[in-house]
Design a protein around this motif. Structure first.
Motif, PDB file in Angstrom:
ATOM      1  N   ILE A 148       0.841  -1.205   0.000  1.00  0.00           N
ATOM      2  CA  ILE A 148       0.000   0.000   0.000  1.00  0.00           C
ATOM      3  C   ILE A 148       0.872   1.249   0.000  1.00  0.00           C
ATOM      4  O   ILE A 148       0.637   2.190  -0.766  1.00  0.00           O
ATOM      5  CB  ILE A 148      -0.946   0.005   1.222  1.00  0.00           C
ATOM      6  N   ASN A 149       1.900   1.245   0.839  1.00  0.00           N
ATOM      7  CA  ASN A 149       2.780   2.407   0.952  1.00  0.00           C
ATOM      8  C   ASN A 149       3.540   2.678  -0.343  1.00  0.00           C
ATOM      9  O   ASN A 149       3.813   3.841  -0.695  1.00  0.00           O
ATOM     10  CB  ASN A 149       3.768   2.194   2.108  1.00  0.00           C
ATOM     11  N   ASN A 150       3.877   1.622  -1.063  1.00  0.00           N
ATOM     12  CA  ASN A 150       4.633   1.765  -2.314  1.00  0.00           C
ATOM     13  C   ASN A 150       3.729   1.918  -3.536  1.00  0.00           C
ATOM     14  O   ASN A 150       4.211   1.955  -4.674  1.00  0.00           O
ATOM     15  CB  ASN A 150       5.554   0.548  -2.512  1.00  0.00           C
ATOM     16  N   GLY A 151       2.437   1.964  -3.311  1.00  0.00           N
ATOM     17  CA  GLY A 151       1.495   2.130  -4.413  1.00  0.00           C
ATOM     18  C   GLY A 151       1.383   0.917  -5.311  1.00  0.00           C
ATOM     19  O   GLY A 151       1.093   1.039  -6.503  1.00  0.00           O
ATOM     20  N   GLN A 152       1.622  -0.265  -4.747  1.00  0.00           N
ATOM     21  CA  GLN A 152       1.599  -1.489  -5.532  1.00  0.00           C
ATOM     22  C   GLN A 152       0.252  -2.216  -5.468  1.00  0.00           C
ATOM     23  O   GLN A 152       0.139  -3.361  -5.887  1.00  0.00           O
ATOM     24  CB  GLN A 152       2.717  -2.428  -5.060  1.00  0.00           C
ATOM     25  N   ILE A 153      -0.746  -1.528  -4.939  1.00  0.00           N
ATOM     26  CA  ILE A 153      -2.089  -2.107  -4.876  1.00  0.00           C
ATOM     27  C   ILE A 153      -2.910  -1.626  -6.068  1.00  0.00           C
ATOM     28  O   ILE A 153      -3.074  -0.420  -6.268  1.00  0.00           O
ATOM     29  CB  ILE A 153      -2.801  -1.708  -3.566  1.00  0.00           C
ATOM     30  N   ASP A 154      -3.385  -2.557  -6.868  1.00  0.00           N
ATOM     31  CA  ASP A 154      -4.243  -2.227  -8.003  1.00  0.00           C
ATOM     32  C   ASP A 154      -5.678  -2.098  -7.498  1.00  0.00           C
ATOM     33  O   ASP A 154      -6.350  -3.101  -7.232  1.00  0.00           O
ATOM     34  CB  ASP A 154      -4.154  -3.327  -9.066  1.00  0.00           C
ATOM     35  N   SER A 155      -6.149  -0.864  -7.345  1.00  0.00           N
ATOM     36  CA  SER A 155      -7.463  -0.618  -6.751  1.00  0.00           C
ATOM     37  C   SER A 155      -8.594  -1.212  -7.582  1.00  0.00           C
ATOM     38  O   SER A 155      -9.581  -1.719  -7.031  1.00  0.00           O
ATOM     39  CB  SER A 155      -7.683   0.885  -6.574  1.00  0.00           C
ATOM     40  N   ILE A 156      -8.463  -1.152  -8.913  1.00  0.00           N
ATOM     41  CA  ILE A 156      -9.506  -1.704  -9.782  1.00  0.00           C
ATOM     42  C   ILE A 156      -9.613  -3.220  -9.601  1.00  0.00           C
ATOM     43  O   ILE A 156     -10.711  -3.771  -9.456  1.00  0.00           O
ATOM     44  CB  ILE A 156      -9.227  -1.377 -11.264  1.00  0.00           C
ATOM     45  N   LEU A 157      -8.450  -3.883  -9.605  1.00  0.00           N
ATOM     46  CA  LEU A 157      -8.437  -5.334  -9.417  1.00  0.00           C
ATOM     47  C   LEU A 157      -8.945  -5.704  -8.022  1.00  0.00           C
ATOM     48  O   LEU A 157      -9.703  -6.673  -7.867  1.00  0.00           O
ATOM     49  CB  LEU A 157      -7.022  -5.874  -9.627  1.00  0.00           C
ATOM     50  N   LEU A 179      -6.373   5.804   3.227  1.00  0.00           N
ATOM     51  CA  LEU A 179      -6.323   6.128   4.656  1.00  0.00           C
ATOM     52  C   LEU A 179      -5.147   5.435   5.335  1.00  0.00           C
ATOM     53  O   LEU A 179      -4.476   6.025   6.191  1.00  0.00           O
ATOM     54  CB  LEU A 179      -7.639   5.719   5.322  1.00  0.00           C
ATOM     55  N   ILE A 180      -4.905   4.185   4.961  1.00  0.00           N
ATOM     56  CA  ILE A 180      -3.771   3.459   5.542  1.00  0.00           C
ATOM     57  C   ILE A 180      -2.453   4.104   5.123  1.00  0.00           C
ATOM     58  O   ILE A 180      -1.524   4.253   5.936  1.00  0.00           O
ATOM     59  CB  ILE A 180      -3.807   1.975   5.121  1.00  0.00           C
ATOM     60  N   LYS A 181      -2.361   4.500   3.858  1.00  0.00           N
ATOM     61  CA  LYS A 181      -1.156   5.168   3.370  1.00  0.00           C
ATOM     62  C   LYS A 181      -0.911   6.475   4.119  1.00  0.00           C
ATOM     63  O   LYS A 181       0.228   6.802   4.478  1.00  0.00           O
ATOM     64  CB  LYS A 181      -1.269   5.440   1.864  1.00  0.00           C
ATOM     65  N   LEU A 182      -1.969   7.228   4.377  1.00  0.00           N
ATOM     66  CA  LEU A 182      -1.859   8.472   5.143  1.00  0.00           C
ATOM     67  C   LEU A 182      -1.407   8.185   6.568  1.00  0.00           C
ATOM     68  O   LEU A 182      -0.544   8.902   7.109  1.00  0.00           O
ATOM     69  CB  LEU A 182      -3.211   9.185   5.147  1.00  0.00           C
ATOM     70  N   LEU A 183      -1.960   7.139   7.152  1.00  0.00           N
ATOM     71  CA  LEU A 183      -1.584   6.758   8.507  1.00  0.00           C
ATOM     72  C   LEU A 183      -0.123   6.345   8.587  1.00  0.00           C
ATOM     73  O   LEU A 183       0.578   6.688   9.546  1.00  0.00           O
ATOM     74  CB  LEU A 183      -2.482   5.618   8.988  1.00  0.00           C
ATOM     75  N   ILE A 184       0.344   5.627   7.562  1.00  0.00           N
ATOM     76  CA  ILE A 184       1.747   5.206   7.529  1.00  0.00           C
ATOM     77  C   ILE A 184       2.673   6.412   7.517  1.00  0.00           C
ATOM     78  O   ILE A 184       3.687   6.453   8.234  1.00  0.00           O
ATOM     79  CB  ILE A 184       2.010   4.313   6.283  1.00  0.00           C
ATOM     80  N   LYS A 185       2.345   7.402   6.720  1.00  0.00           N
ATOM     81  CA  LYS A 185       3.173   8.614   6.617  1.00  0.00           C
ATOM     82  C   LYS A 185       3.198   9.386   7.935  1.00  0.00           C
ATOM     83  O   LYS A 185       4.219   9.978   8.310  1.00  0.00           O
ATOM     84  CB  LYS A 185       2.655   9.506   5.508  1.00  0.00           C
TER      85      LYS A 185
END
Length: 210
Positions: free
Chosen positions: A59-68, A201-207
């Protein structure tokens, strides 16, 4: 206003005894899921933590394909909905529906406990996000469908053994179909939240904290 609230409440939770049984199964799954996450051996706990860390990293690295993710999520959610609804039309189906409710609550509780084990107090925030924007609606839908499937089974038993002519099966099937439609719509909304809002939201929390 009070009458409208009471009417909505009666539609969502139509029978106190059935409600109590379904909610008891739900809480049993929650309690046992949390306990199981704590008592599993160290090796299994390590594997769970590694999977959670990988999930957070992706999630943090943007490797989650939201559509999939959305396609997978909505497929699973709707599968739950249709299976429970269809099983609710059979007398013995209610047993499987209660088991599905238990398993779903167990998995969600286990996952939330795993977040806390992996990230301590920060995991409480992560698990809360996971519940509020991922699984809370799904559990609610499964609970309501299970309650209605139990109600339908009880009504069928009444018709078979007591010949209750006062029961309007067409009206009940109409309400049962409306519950299905409601469940489909809410499940799609839940999948959208789980696939697009939750990772953000998780990405924001990680930051901010992790």
């Amino acid at each position: 206003m009070i009458k409208k609230y009471t009417r909505i409440s009666n539609i969502i939770l139509p029978n106190k005894k059935v409600n109590f049984l379904a909610i008891s199964i739900l809480f049993l799954g929650i309690v046992l899921g949390a306990i199981f996450a704590v008592i599993i051996n160290t090796n299994d706990k390590t594997i769970v933590i590694e999977k959670i860390n990988l999930f957070i990293t992706n999630i943090n690295n943007g490797q989650i394909d939201s559509i999939l993710t959305f396609k997978n999520s909505v497929s699973v959610n709707l599968l739950y909905v249709f299976i429970i609804w269809i099983l609710g039309l059979a007398l013995l189906g209610v047993i499987f529906n209660l088991f599905i409710l238990f398993i779903k609550s167990f998995i969600v509780s286990f996952s939330m406990a795993a977040f806390i084990i992996a990230y301590s107090y920060k995991g409480i925030i992560l698990s809360s996000l996971y519940l509020l924007f991922g699984q809370l609606i799904n559990i609610f839908i499964i609970l309501i469908l299970t309650i209605y499937s139990m109600m339908f089974s009880l009504k069928l038993l009444t018709l078979i053994f007591k010949n209750n002519n006062g029961f309007n099966i067409r009206r009940f099937l109409k309400n049962y179909s409306l519950i299905l439609l409601f469940s489909i719509i809410i499940s799609v909304i839940s999948s959208l939240s789980e696939s697009f809002l939750l990772p953000s939201l998780i990405k924001l929390l990680i930051k901010l904290y992790i």
